[in-house]
Design an enzyme around this catalytic site. Structure first.
Site, mmCIF file in Angstrom:
data_model
loop_
_atom_site.group_PDB
_atom_site.id
_atom_site.type_symbol
_atom_site.label_atom_id
_atom_site.label_comp_id
_atom_site.label_asym_id
_atom_site.label_seq_id
_atom_site.Cartn_x
_atom_site.Cartn_y
_atom_site.Cartn_z
ATOM 1 N N ASN A 169 0.796 -1.228 0.000
ATOM 2 C CA ASN A 169 0.000 0.000 0.000
ATOM 3 C C ASN A 169 0.829 1.278 0.000
ATOM 4 O O ASN A 169 0.293 2.367 -0.166
ATOM 5 C CB ASN A 169 -0.958 0.013 1.203
ATOM 6 C CG ASN A 169 -0.232 -0.090 2.525
ATOM 7 O OD1 ASN A 169 0.739 -0.837 2.652
ATOM 8 N ND2 ASN A 169 -0.694 0.637 3.529
ATOM 9 N N GLY A 192 5.288 2.981 -0.225
ATOM 10 C CA GLY A 192 6.728 2.766 -0.293
ATOM 11 C C GLY A 192 7.178 1.763 -1.341
ATOM 12 O O GLY A 192 6.690 1.755 -2.478
ATOM 13 N N ILE A 193 8.128 0.923 -0.959
ATOM 14 C CA ILE A 193 8.686 -0.061 -1.868
ATOM 15 C C ILE A 193 7.609 -1.022 -2.353
ATOM 16 O O ILE A 193 7.551 -1.361 -3.542
ATOM 17 C CB ILE A 193 9.838 -0.828 -1.183
ATOM 18 C CG1 ILE A 193 11.059 0.092 -1.031
ATOM 19 C CG2 ILE A 193 10.215 -2.077 -1.976
ATOM 20 C CD1 ILE A 193 12.190 -0.512 -0.218
ATOM 21 N N ASP A 195 -3.231 -8.848 8.103
ATOM 22 C CA ASP A 195 -2.114 -8.754 9.041
ATOM 23 C C ASP A 195 -1.347 -10.068 8.906
ATOM 24 O O ASP A 195 -1.883 -11.145 9.208
ATOM 25 C CB ASP A 195 -2.648 -8.574 10.465
ATOM 26 C CG ASP A 195 -1.536 -8.397 11.488
ATOM 27 O OD1 ASP A 195 -0.385 -8.789 11.206
ATOM 28 O OD2 ASP A 195 -1.826 -7.888 12.588
ATOM 29 N N TYR A 230 15.669 -6.458 13.733
ATOM 30 C CA TYR A 230 15.375 -6.275 12.310
ATOM 31 C C TYR A 230 16.382 -7.031 11.436
ATOM 32 O O TYR A 230 16.001 -7.740 10.494
ATOM 33 C CB TYR A 230 15.410 -4.784 11.989
ATOM 34 C CG TYR A 230 15.037 -4.414 10.584
ATOM 35 C CD1 TYR A 230 13.707 -4.417 10.181
ATOM 36 C CD2 TYR A 230 16.010 -4.031 9.664
ATOM 37 C CE1 TYR A 230 13.354 -4.055 8.879
ATOM 38 C CE2 TYR A 230 15.667 -3.668 8.373
ATOM 39 C CZ TYR A 230 14.341 -3.682 7.991
ATOM 40 O OH TYR A 230 13.991 -3.321 6.703
#
Length: 251
Positions: free
Chosen positions: A26, A28-29, A65, A157
């Site tokens: 939805n 950005g990348i 999700d 991350y």
């Protein structure tokens, strides 16, 4: 649109439209990737958790999700009903929650792992089922150069994104001679909401380590994804393609 993108779009125009599923598509990348496939004539579904892509985009937005297997299954059902069996999956959904290790809680760590790594597992598991029935498929996992050289404050991350590499290569062994590929794209510093949240000092430090001397553009990541998803790249398997301006120097 870059020259590579134009060539890929032209080649795609001579093939049947594919059903493409992009998680976190939805903005950005992810949005750049989804638009690239749509521009090539593919039927594209994108997942979101409440913020749908711009209405002008010719994309099917499905709420999902990726930390919930039932939502993943339902999102695939909606995409399959509208576009047919998914032939291309791009697992892009993810987020960062940066904190030095000594200040990182269990939730800080596990929530990032659950979305970035386990979330990819959930969507790939669901997609492979249909790809095996079709006898072909393309899977691209969006990692990060943080997975390859690490970053202070990003143990959660970097661990999640590094896990995608082992996941892709293990799945490559499992898929064997089938025409189903699983590869990884590892973007570096790219013009996204995440990079815009950096301080000027952080940005200068990262750019100093980037031979290209600039941030990447989401369309450049989309170029790499489109290449790996092309029909003619069936012999590219378990690869990690950095799109980082040389910051990782191939690592």
């Amino acid at each position: 649109m870059t020259e590579l993108a134009e060539n890929l779009a032209e080649n795609s125009a001579h093939t049947a439209a594919r059903s493409v599923f992009v998680t976190g598509g939805n903005r950005g990348i992810g949005l750049a990737i989804a638009r690239r496939f749509a521009a090539a004539g593919d039927r594209v579904a994108v997942t979101h958790r409440g913020e749908a892509p711009p209405a002008a985009d010719d994309l099917l937005a499905v709420r999902c999700d990726v930390t919930d297997s039932e939502q993943v299954d339902q999102a695939f059902k909606e995409a399959e009903a509208a576009h047919g069996p998914v032939g291309v999956l791009v697992a892009n959904a993810g987020f960062a929650n940066d904190r030095l290790l000594m200040r990182m809680s269990d939730e800080d760590f596990t929530s990032v792992i659950d979305t970035n790594l386990t979330g990819a597992f959930r969507v790939v598991r669901r997609a492979v089922r249909g790809m095996l029935r079709q006898g072909h498929g393309r899977i691209v996992l969006i990692s990060s150069t943080a997975a390859l050289h690490g970053a202070a404050g990003q143990t959660n991350y970097a661990a999640a994104k590094a896990g995608l590499v082992g996941f892709a290569r293990s799945l490559t062994h499992e898929l064997g001679a089938r025409d189903i590929t699983c590869n990884v794209v590892a973007p570096g510093l790219t013009e996204t909401d995440m990079s815009r949240a950096l301080t000027e000092e952080q940005r200068r430090h990262l750019l100093a380590r980037t031979p290209a001397g600039r941030l990447g553009h989401p369309d450049e990541v989309a170029d790499a994804v489109a290449f790996l998803a092309a029909a003619g790249t069936g012999y590219v398997r378990g690869a990690v393609i950095p799109v980082d301006g040389g910051a990782g120097l191939g690592h």
